[in-house]
Scaffold this motif. Structure first.
Motif, PDB file in Angstrom:
ATOM      1  N   SER A  11       0.811  -1.217   0.000  1.00  0.00           N
ATOM      2  CA  SER A  11       0.000   0.000   0.000  1.00  0.00           C
ATOM      3  C   SER A  11       0.850   1.276   0.000  1.00  0.00           C
ATOM      4  N   GLY A  12       2.085   1.179   0.427  1.00  0.00           N
ATOM      5  CA  GLY A  12       2.953   2.352   0.410  1.00  0.00           C
ATOM      6  C   GLY A  12       3.168   2.884  -0.991  1.00  0.00           C
ATOM      7  N   LEU A  13       3.011   2.016  -1.984  1.00  0.00           N
ATOM      8  CA  LEU A  13       3.232   2.431  -3.368  1.00  0.00           C
ATOM      9  C   LEU A  13       2.085   3.301  -3.894  1.00  0.00           C
ATOM     10  N   ASN A  14       1.018   3.407  -3.130  1.00  0.00           N
ATOM     11  CA  ASN A  14      -0.110   4.233  -3.564  1.00  0.00           C
ATOM     12  C   ASN A  14       0.138   5.725  -3.394  1.00  0.00           C
ATOM     13  N   SER A  15       1.205   6.079  -2.719  1.00  0.00           N
ATOM     14  CA  SER A  15       1.479   7.501  -2.473  1.00  0.00           C
ATOM     15  C   SER A  15       2.396   8.063  -3.550  1.00  0.00           C
ATOM     16  N   ASP A  16       2.061   9.250  -4.018  1.00  0.00           N
ATOM     17  CA  ASP A  16       2.912   9.946  -4.981  1.00  0.00           C
ATOM     18  C   ASP A  16       4.319  10.095  -4.401  1.00  0.00           C
ATOM     19  N   GLY A  17       5.322   9.712  -5.189  1.00  0.00           N
ATOM     20  CA  GLY A  17       6.703   9.829  -4.734  1.00  0.00           C
ATOM     21  C   GLY A  17       7.265   8.564  -4.125  1.00  0.00           C
ATOM     22  N   SER A  18       6.402   7.542  -3.924  1.00  0.00           N
ATOM     23  CA  SER A  18       6.908   6.289  -3.368  1.00  0.00           C
ATOM     24  C   SER A  18       7.500   5.443  -4.492  1.00  0.00           C
ATOM     25  N   TRP A  19       8.309   4.486  -4.124  1.00  0.00           N
ATOM     26  CA  TRP A  19       8.971   3.667  -5.137  1.00  0.00           C
ATOM     27  C   TRP A  19       9.431   2.355  -4.547  1.00  0.00           C
ATOM     28  N   LEU A  20       9.734   1.415  -5.439  1.00  0.00           N
ATOM     29  CA  LEU A  20      10.235   0.101  -5.052  1.00  0.00           C
ATOM     30  C   LEU A  20      11.345  -0.312  -6.005  1.00  0.00           C
ATOM     31  N   LEU A  21      12.317  -1.009  -5.480  1.00  0.00           N
ATOM     32  CA  LEU A  21      13.275  -1.737  -6.297  1.00  0.00           C
ATOM     33  C   LEU A  21      12.947  -3.211  -6.119  1.00  0.00           C
ATOM     34  N   ILE A  22      12.720  -3.904  -7.227  1.00  0.00           N
ATOM     35  CA  ILE A  22      12.438  -5.343  -7.178  1.00  0.00           C
ATOM     36  C   ILE A  22      13.661  -6.041  -7.768  1.00  0.00           C
ATOM     37  N   PRO A  23      14.611  -6.428  -6.919  1.00  0.00           N
ATOM     38  CA  PRO A  23      15.883  -6.958  -7.434  1.00  0.00           C
ATOM     39  C   PRO A  23      15.710  -8.197  -8.304  1.00  0.00           C
ATOM     40  N   GLU A  24      14.821  -9.108  -7.891  1.00  0.00           N
ATOM     41  CA  GLU A  24      14.664 -10.361  -8.633  1.00  0.00           C
ATOM     42  C   GLU A  24      14.201 -10.120 -10.061  1.00  0.00           C
ATOM     43  N   ALA A  25      13.512  -9.007 -10.278  1.00  0.00           N
ATOM     44  CA  ALA A  25      13.026  -8.684 -11.616  1.00  0.00           C
ATOM     45  C   ALA A  25      13.840  -7.553 -12.245  1.00  0.00           C
ATOM     46  N   GLN A  26      14.865  -7.102 -11.539  1.00  0.00           N
ATOM     47  CA  GLN A  26      15.699  -5.976 -12.013  1.00  0.00           C
ATOM     48  C   GLN A  26      14.818  -4.829 -12.497  1.00  0.00           C
ATOM     49  N   THR A  27      13.922  -4.403 -11.610  1.00  0.00           N
ATOM     50  CA  THR A  27      12.917  -3.409 -11.986  1.00  0.00           C
ATOM     51  C   THR A  27      12.764  -2.345 -10.901  1.00  0.00           C
TER      52      THR A  27
END
Ligand code: FES
Length: 163
Positions: free
Chosen positions: A75-91
């Protein structure tokens, strides 16, 4: 700590070996303190925000070229300015003004793929500090080529990224 019983010049006596072990442990503790060892142990723990950790339902699944993120769980990704690094998918994924963008996390400079920061709609590869905008365009070198952008779509609570 690895026990040292031999050196390149020969074997140590048992008492000498024990003395060196004790002195070495004390010196390491004095230099780094107990927090050093505590922090080492926590990095060995599975990161609940990363996909494919057994027993963790972090809401992220990777199958082939498709990544699905359950926005109810992440749910943290729902906020403007939030982000994720997904290493397994290099994304890299970011929420930009309520919409989602996804880019490869493989830096076009020297292929670092895990050392990213994100701020003010700019990704920085901290390996050598190249900067990219949210479309993957280079803002600052040494990188000269843009990051590949992936398509995103949202259906209900699921964000899908197709590489
Ligand atoms: S690998 Fe990213 S800036 Fe060098």
């Amino acid at each position: 700590m690895e026990k040292i019983t031999k050196t390149s010049t020969g074997q140590l006596t048992e008492s000498r070996r024990k003395f060196i072990e004790k002195a070495g442990s004390g010196a390491v503790l004095a230099l780094f303190g107990a927090a050093f060892f505590t922090s080492c142990s926590t990095t060995d723990d599975p990161d609940p925000n990363q996909p494919n950790n057994p027993g963790n339902d972090n809401g992220i699944s990777v199958a082939g070229n498709t990544i699905r993120i359950d926005l109810g769980i992440q749910s943290g990704l729902n906020s403007d300015g939030s982000w994720l690094l997904i290493p397994e998918a290099q994304t890299l994924v970011a929420n930009v003004g309520g919409g989602f963008i996804a880019l490869t996390s493989v830096c076009t400079h020297s292929a670092c793929d895990r050392n990213w920061t994100y701020s003010s709609e700019e990704f920085t590869c901290t390996c050598h500090n190249s900067k990219f905008d949210t479309n993957g365009n280079v803002l600052r070198g040494p990188a000269t080529q843009p990051l590949t952008q992936f398509s995103t779509s949202v259906s209900g609570d699921t964000l899908s990224i197709t590489k």
